[in-house]
Write a protein that holds these residues in place. Structure first.
Motif, mmCIF file in Angstrom:
data_model
loop_
_atom_site.group_PDB
_atom_site.id
_atom_site.type_symbol
_atom_site.label_atom_id
_atom_site.label_comp_id
_atom_site.label_asym_id
_atom_site.label_seq_id
_atom_site.Cartn_x
_atom_site.Cartn_y
_atom_site.Cartn_z
ATOM 1 N N LEU A 6 0.880 -1.200 0.034
ATOM 2 C CA LEU A 6 0.031 0.101 0.080
ATOM 3 C C LEU A 6 0.832 1.294 0.034
ATOM 4 O O LEU A 6 1.362 1.447 1.033
ATOM 5 N N GLY A 7 1.099 1.887 -1.093
ATOM 6 C CA GLY A 7 2.102 3.096 -1.148
ATOM 7 C C GLY A 7 1.689 4.490 -1.168
ATOM 8 O O GLY A 7 0.793 4.744 -0.674
ATOM 9 N N GLY A 8 2.476 5.113 -1.896
ATOM 10 C CA GLY A 8 2.170 6.569 -1.994
ATOM 11 C C GLY A 8 3.173 7.453 -1.578
ATOM 12 O O GLY A 8 3.193 8.669 -1.413
ATOM 13 N N THR A 9 4.317 6.549 -0.851
ATOM 14 C CA THR A 9 5.411 7.331 -0.299
ATOM 15 C C THR A 9 6.586 6.886 -0.983
ATOM 16 O O THR A 9 6.753 5.985 -1.529
ATOM 17 N N GLY A 10 7.766 7.559 -0.857
ATOM 18 C CA GLY A 10 8.905 7.243 -1.211
ATOM 19 C C GLY A 10 9.510 6.060 -0.705
ATOM 20 O O GLY A 10 10.252 5.297 -1.410
ATOM 21 N N GLU A 11 9.005 5.604 0.354
ATOM 22 C CA GLU A 11 9.585 4.586 1.084
ATOM 23 C C GLU A 11 9.013 3.405 0.480
ATOM 24 O O GLU A 11 9.555 2.218 0.134
ATOM 25 N N ALA A 12 7.734 3.498 0.007
ATOM 26 C CA ALA A 12 7.005 2.347 -0.730
ATOM 27 C C ALA A 12 7.509 2.167 -2.014
ATOM 28 O O ALA A 12 7.725 1.094 -2.573
ATOM 29 N N ARG A 13 7.934 3.323 -2.750
ATOM 30 C CA ARG A 13 8.415 3.233 -4.057
ATOM 31 C C ARG A 13 10.089 2.465 -3.821
ATOM 32 O O ARG A 13 10.324 1.563 -4.537
ATOM 33 N N ARG A 14 10.674 2.910 -2.933
ATOM 34 C CA ARG A 14 11.900 2.340 -2.610
ATOM 35 C C ARG A 14 11.833 0.477 -2.336
ATOM 36 O O ARG A 14 12.656 0.003 -2.657
ATOM 37 N N LEU A 15 10.902 0.454 -1.416
ATOM 38 C CA LEU A 15 10.692 -0.953 -1.089
ATOM 39 C C LEU A 15 10.565 -1.780 -2.429
ATOM 40 O O LEU A 15 10.941 -2.882 -2.555
ATOM 41 N N ALA A 16 9.730 -1.335 -3.162
ATOM 42 C CA ALA A 16 9.203 -2.011 -4.741
ATOM 43 C C ALA A 16 10.474 -2.197 -5.447
ATOM 44 O O ALA A 16 10.634 -3.324 -5.883
ATOM 45 N N GLU A 17 11.358 -1.106 -5.407
ATOM 46 C CA GLU A 17 12.698 -1.214 -6.197
ATOM 47 C C GLU A 17 13.502 -2.374 -5.730
ATOM 48 O O GLU A 17 14.010 -3.121 -6.336
ATOM 49 N N LEU A 18 13.518 -2.363 -4.293
ATOM 50 C CA LEU A 18 14.452 -3.336 -3.774
ATOM 51 C C LEU A 18 13.832 -4.859 -3.878
ATOM 52 O O LEU A 18 14.863 -5.730 -4.245
ATOM 53 N N LEU A 19 12.656 -5.181 -3.965
ATOM 54 C CA LEU A 19 12.145 -6.056 -4.106
ATOM 55 C C LEU A 19 12.330 -6.718 -5.838
ATOM 56 O O LEU A 19 12.591 -7.875 -5.868
ATOM 57 N N ALA A 20 12.024 -5.508 -6.412
ATOM 58 C CA ALA A 20 12.240 -6.033 -7.835
ATOM 59 C C ALA A 20 13.748 -6.318 -8.327
ATOM 60 O O ALA A 20 14.082 -7.035 -9.346
ATOM 61 N N GLY A 21 14.508 -5.897 -7.378
ATOM 62 C CA GLY A 21 15.926 -6.070 -7.728
ATOM 63 C C GLY A 21 16.421 -7.360 -7.021
ATOM 64 O O GLY A 21 17.589 -7.830 -6.949
#
Length: 245
Positions: A6-21
């Motif tokens: 459940l996103g909308g923050t910079g932390e959510a976007r960074r978490l998605a990037e880490l998981l995608a990586g």
């Protein structure tokens, strides 16, 4: 494994990037955005936009999309979404993790006045100043429509909708903000009091430093508490560790 953020923050976007990586072909990541911003910064992975229809709708989505882990990485003041996430997780048995950046803490020289809500913050203003830098976003401005004799500089990503203060100027901008830029905003608009939510993080913290340097009072709206029993990660790396991926 399917992780719903459940996103909308910079932390959510960074978490998605880490998981995608992680390069795991069996890992599916979906980020859900509320849809309140017209041009959001989209994260990697799958994306859905819009509400779920309350806790029941979110629970149905978790079941229907075989979600294995739910991460509430919404804004610290999105209390309704956090409550719905806790209820949906309890109803489905899906593990829930809250990702919350630490709040701000005052340091020597700060002139902070805490408030429990936007309404309480508005009530404090007449005794503190007349030219208000309002950085609480475009939602909830009705709380500041009543005080007489105040002028507001309202900063938000998108233009606010009424009701809002009768005497105001809107500054459309998105963080991160620099210290030099915040100093200039205070100087150019002759600000004598700042109002902010305790959102935490570095992206919008320079306004606090600029206010401290100028000796200005700051009204800080306290965060609503998280639902009881929800484990909390302090940053995206911590969240990855707690998800045990």
């Amino acid at each position: 494994m399917h992780v719903l953020i459940l996103g909308g923050t910079g932390e959510a976007r960074r978490l998605a990037e880490l998981l995608a990586g992680t390069a795991r072909p069996d890992l599916r990541v979906t980020t859900s955005l509320a849809g309140r911003v017209a041009a959001p910064r989209t994260p990697p992975g799958e994306l859905r936009v819009g509400g779920f229809g309350g806790a029941g709708g979110l629970a149905d989505w978790l079941r229907g999309h075989a979600v294995d882990a739910l991460v509430d990485a919404t804004h610290p003041f999105a209390a309704g979404i956090s409550r719905n996430a806790a209820r949906a997780a309890a109803a489905t048995g899906v593990p829930l993790l809250a990702l919350r950046r630490p709040g701000w803490t005052p340091v020597e020289g700060d002139r902070w006045h805490e408030a429990g809500s936007l309404t309480e913050a508005a009530a404090l203003l007449p005794a503190l100043g007349t030219r208000v830098f309002l950085t609480t976003g475009r939602m909830g401005l009705a709380a500041f429509a009543a005080p007489d004799g105040l002028w507001f500089l309202v900063r938000s990503v998108e233009a606010p909708e009424p009701p809002y203060p009768p005497r105001m100027e809107v500054l459309l901008d998105r963080g991160p903000f620099s210290l030099a830029g915040e100093r200039e905003v205070l100087r150019r608009h002759r600000i004598d009091v700042l109002v902010t939510k305790d959102s935490g993080g570095a992206a919008t913290a320079p306004k606090l430093t600029a206010a401290r340097e100028a000796g200005l009072p700051v009204v800080v709206v306290r965060r609503p508490p998280l639902p009881a029993g929800v484990p909390v990660a302090c940053d995206p790396l911590d969240a990855v560790r707690r998800l045990a991926l």
